[in-house]
Write an enzyme that holds these catalytic residues in place. Structure first.
Site, PDB file in Angstrom:
ATOM      1  CD  GLU A   3      -2.975  -1.151   2.260  1.00 21.08           C
ATOM      2  OE1 GLU A   3      -2.717  -0.573   3.321  1.00 21.08           O
ATOM      3  OE2 GLU A   3      -4.079  -1.698   2.028  1.00 21.08           O
ATOM      4  CD  GLU A  42      -3.660  -6.233   2.389  1.00 23.98           C
ATOM      5  OE1 GLU A  42      -4.527  -5.620   3.048  1.00 23.98           O
ATOM      6  OE2 GLU A  42      -2.453  -5.980   2.464  1.00 23.98           O
TER       7      GLU A  42
HETATM    8  C1  BG6 Z   1      -4.352  -3.155   4.729  1.00 23.74           C
HETATM    9  C2  BG6 Z   1      -2.985  -3.548   5.189  1.00 23.74           C
HETATM   10  O1  BG6 Z   1      -4.437  -1.794   4.887  1.00 23.74           O
HETATM   11  O2  BG6 Z   1      -5.466  -3.595   5.413  1.00 23.74           O
HETATM   12  C3  BG6 Z   1      -2.938  -4.665   6.193  1.00 23.74           C
HETATM   13  O3  BG6 Z   1      -2.133  -3.826   4.104  1.00 23.74           O
HETATM   14  C4  BG6 Z   1      -4.111  -4.525   7.141  1.00 23.74           C
HETATM   15  O4  BG6 Z   1      -1.692  -4.632   6.825  1.00 23.74           O
HETATM   16  C5  BG6 Z   1      -5.395  -4.658   6.346  1.00 23.74           C
HETATM   17  O5  BG6 Z   1      -4.080  -5.412   8.200  1.00 23.74           O
HETATM   18  C6  BG6 Z   1      -6.662  -4.632   7.165  1.00 23.74           C
HETATM   19  O6  BG6 Z   1      -6.678  -3.519   7.987  1.00 23.74           O
HETATM   20  P1  BG6 Z   1      -6.883  -3.668   9.563  1.00 23.74           P
HETATM   21  O7  BG6 Z   1      -6.676  -2.312  10.095  1.00 23.74           O
HETATM   22  O8  BG6 Z   1      -8.261  -4.179   9.743  1.00 23.74           O
HETATM   23  O9  BG6 Z   1      -5.846  -4.630  10.007  1.00 23.74           O
END
Ligand code: BG6
Length: 495
Positions: A203, A391
Site C-alpha cells: 500500500e 487483499e
Molecule cells: C491493509 C494492510 O491496509 O489492510 C494490512 O495492508 C491490514 O496490513 C489490512 O491489516 C486490514 O486492515 P486492519 O486495520 O483491519 O488490520
C-alpha cells in the site's frame, strides 16, 4: 471454467502482524515493534524515549494525521510496561510448518507474506545480511514448495528497520534508496528458483495517511511525505531493474490500497469531488505502474510549494522500469459528498459518508457486493497491466463456540459476493487477473487498531488483545468453504 488453471488462489499476511519472533534469529527492531495495541475507539500509540533525558512516553498513532509522530528530540523506542502486539503476533515464526500445511489443506496455490527487512538487515544500513534471517525464509519457501504453493513476497509491509527511522528520518532520506536496493538484491539472488513474484511497498499510498507506518518518517510534513514517496518510487524502479537482471523470470509488482469512491448524489459538485478525491490514490499507481508523474500532482506540488530532491535520471528510471503488474488491496468502497447531514463511515485508508445501500461490520467498514468488478475495471482501463487482488476480506470478532468451531457465515457471505463480482470482471469484462489472496488467511493482528479481536482468517488463532492464549489453530467454517472454491477453481461459490 471462470479462471484459467494458473490462477493463483490463496491468502495474504504480513510479518509485522503475523510473524512474531521479534528479536529471534538476530532480527532488529522495525517501526511496527514500537506500536502498542489500540481498539476501535482508541488509537494505537507510538512509544518513545528521549536519549538526552531518558524520559519515555507515547503519542497517539492516528491515521490521516500529519506532523511529528514523536516529540522533538525523542526517538521511537520499545519501553517497559507496554504491550506490543507485533512482538509475538500469531507466531508464524514458530508455527510456519503447521500454518503452511493448513494452507496446503485448503488447496492454496499462493501464499503472500512479507519478509521482515530487519530480519535480513537488522539496522537497515548494515553492510552484510543476517544469515539466520535469510535461512528462516529459505525454510518457509521450502515448506511452501512441498505443497506446490507459490510465494508472493512483499519486501516492505510497514516494516522499515527502526534504526533507519531514527538515524535518517526514514524514507525522506535518499540514502534509503540504496539500502533498500541492497536488501532487495540480496533477497532476489538468495531465493532464485524459490520465489518468482515480489511486491515492493505494501500500500505505497499509505504514505499519504501515515508516513511513519509507510516509510518510517518521524516528521510527516507534506514535503517529507512527497519526498518519501519519490524515494520509494525510485527504489521500486531500481528493484524492478535488479530483479530482471538477476532472473528475467522474476516479476515485481506495485501494491496499492484501492477502494472506488462513489458520489453520494448526481450533483456535479459531488461528482467532481469524487473524481478529485481519487487523485491522491491514483497518483501512486500513475507513477509506479504508469511510469510518470501525472500533471495534477505536479500542479499540486507547485501550489503547495513542495520541491523534490530529484535527478533527471530518477524520471528515466521511473519510465524505464515500471511495475510488472499492479496488485491492490480492496475491502470496500466509500462515498463522498459536498452535502452535510449525511452520516460518516469508515474504511481502509479512506473515509466518507455512509452508503445507505450497504451493510457494515463492527468497525464501520461497508461490504460492497460489486466492489471488485468496479475496482478491477477502473484499474485495468487506466493501466492495461495484469492485476492481482492481494487483499480483500472482512474483519469480525469471531468466537470459538462450545462445539470447538467458528461458525463464520458472515465471512462466507462477504466472500461469496466479492468473488462473484471478481469472476464477472474476468469472464464478462475480460480483465486480466493473476490471482486472489484473501487478507489475514490465518488470524493475525490488525494493522489499524492493533487488536486480535478484529479477525480475518479462515483459521482461528487462540490469542486475545492482551497477548493471552495458547496460539492453537482451529479451521473456521470458511476454511472448508474456501477449500471447495479453490478445488472448483471458483466455479462453486455456494454454501
Ligand atoms: C491493509 C494492510 O491496509 O489492510 C494490512 O495492508 C491490514 O496490513 C489490512 O491489516 C486490514 O486492515 P486492519 O486495520 O483491519 O488490520
Amino acid at each position: 471454467m471462470a479462471f484459467d488453471q494458473q490462477f493463483l488462489w490463496g491468502g495474504a499476511t504480513a510479518a509485522n502482524q503475523y510473524e512474531g519472533g521479534y528479536l529471534d534469529g538476530g532480527k532488529g527492531l522495525s517501526t511496527s515493534d514500537v506500536l502498542t495495541a489500540g481498539a476501535y475507539d482508541q488509537p494505537r500509540r507510538v512509544t518513545w524515549r528521549d536519549p538526552a533525558t531518558g524520559e519515555t512516553g507515547s503519542t497517539p498513532f492516528v491515521l490521516f494525521a500529519g506532523g511529528r509522530q514523536v516529540p522533538e528530540g525523542a526517538e521511537p523506542a520499545v519501553i517497559d510496561g507496554e504491550y506490543y502486539p507485533s512482538h509475538t503476533a500469531t507466531d508464524f515464526y514458530h508455527h510456519y510448518k503447521e500454518d503452511i500445511a493448513l494452507m496446503g489443506e485448503m488447496g492454496f496455490k499462493c501464499f503472500r507474506l512479507s519478509i521482515n527487512w530487519a530480519r535480513i538487515f537488522p539496522n537497515g544500513d548494515d553492510a552484510t545480511p543476517n544469515e539466520e534471517g535469510l535461512r528462516f525464509y529459505d525454510q518457509v519457501f521450502d515448506e511452501c514448495a512441498k505443497y506446490g504453493i507459490e510465494p508472493l513476497v512483499t519486501l516492505s509491509h510497514y516494516e522499515t528497520p527502526l534504526h533507519l527511522a531514527i538515524k535518517y528520518g526514514g524514507w525522506t532520506d535518499r540514502r534509503l534508496i540504496d539500502f533498500f536496493v541492497r536488501y532487495a538484491t540480496t533477497v532476489f539472488k538468495r531465493y532464485v528458483g524459490k520465489v518468482k513474484y515480489y511486491l515492493t511497498f505494501n500500500e505505497i499510498n499509505m504514505m499519504e495517511h501515515s508516513a511513519f507506518m509507510a516509510g518510517g518518517i518521524v516528521d510527516g510534513t507534506p514535503q517529507n511525505k512527497a519526498q518519501g514517496a519519490h524515494n520509494q518510487f525510485v527504489a521500486s524502479a531500481l528493484a524492478v531493474k535488479a530483479a530482471h537482471t538477476i532472473d528475467p523470470a522474476l516479476q515485481v509488482g506495485q501494491m496499492l490500497a484501492y477502494g472506488p469512491l462513489y458520489a453520494f448524489t448526481p450533483d456535479p459538485a459531488d461528482q467532481l469531488k469524487a473524481l478529485l478525491a481519487m487523485q491522491p490514490t491514483l497518483f501512486y499507481a500513475d507513477v509506479q505502474t504508469g511510469g510518470h508523474y501525472p500533471k495534477y500532482q505536479l500542479q499540486k506540488y507547485a501550489r503547495e510549494g513542495i520541491e523534490l530532491a530529484d535527478t533527471p535520471e530518477d524520471y528515466e528510471l521511473l519510465a524505464q522500469y515500471p511495475a510488472d503488474f499492479l496488485s491492490f488491496s480492496c475491502y470496500g468502497s466509500n462515498v463522498v459528498t459536498t452535502h452535510d447531514d449525511v452520516g460518516e463511515s469508515a474504511g481502509n485508508l479512506m473515509t466518507g459518508v455512509k452508503n445507505p445501500y450497504l451493510k457494515t461490520n463492527a468497525w464501520g467498514w461497508a461490504t460492497d457486493p460489486q466492489v471488485l468488478r468496479i475496482a478491477l475495471n477502473q484499474l485495468y482501463d487506466r493501466y492495461h497491466k495484469p492485476l492481482w487482488i492481494v487483499e480483500n476480506g472482512i474483519g469480525w470478532a469471531d468466537e470459538l463456540t462450545a462445539d470447538g468451531k467458528v461458525h463464520d457465515s458472515y465471512r462466507i457471505e462477504y466472500l461469496q459476493a466479492n468473488l462473484a463480482s471478481m469472476r464477472d470482471a474476468v469472464t464478462l469484462d475480460g480483465v486480466e487477473l493473476m490471482g486472489y489472496t484473501m487478507w489475514g488467511c490465518i488470524d493475525l493482528v490488525s494493522a489499524g487498531t492493533g487488536e486480535m479481536k478484529k479477525r480475518y482468517g479462515f483459521v482461528y488463532v487462540d490469542r486475545d488483545d492482551r497477548g493471552n492464549g495458547t496460539l492453537a489453530r482451529t479451521p473456521k467454517d470458511s476454511f472448508y468453504w474456501y477449500q471447495r472454491v479453490i478445488a472448483t477453481n471458483g466455479s462453486d461459490l455456494s454454501n
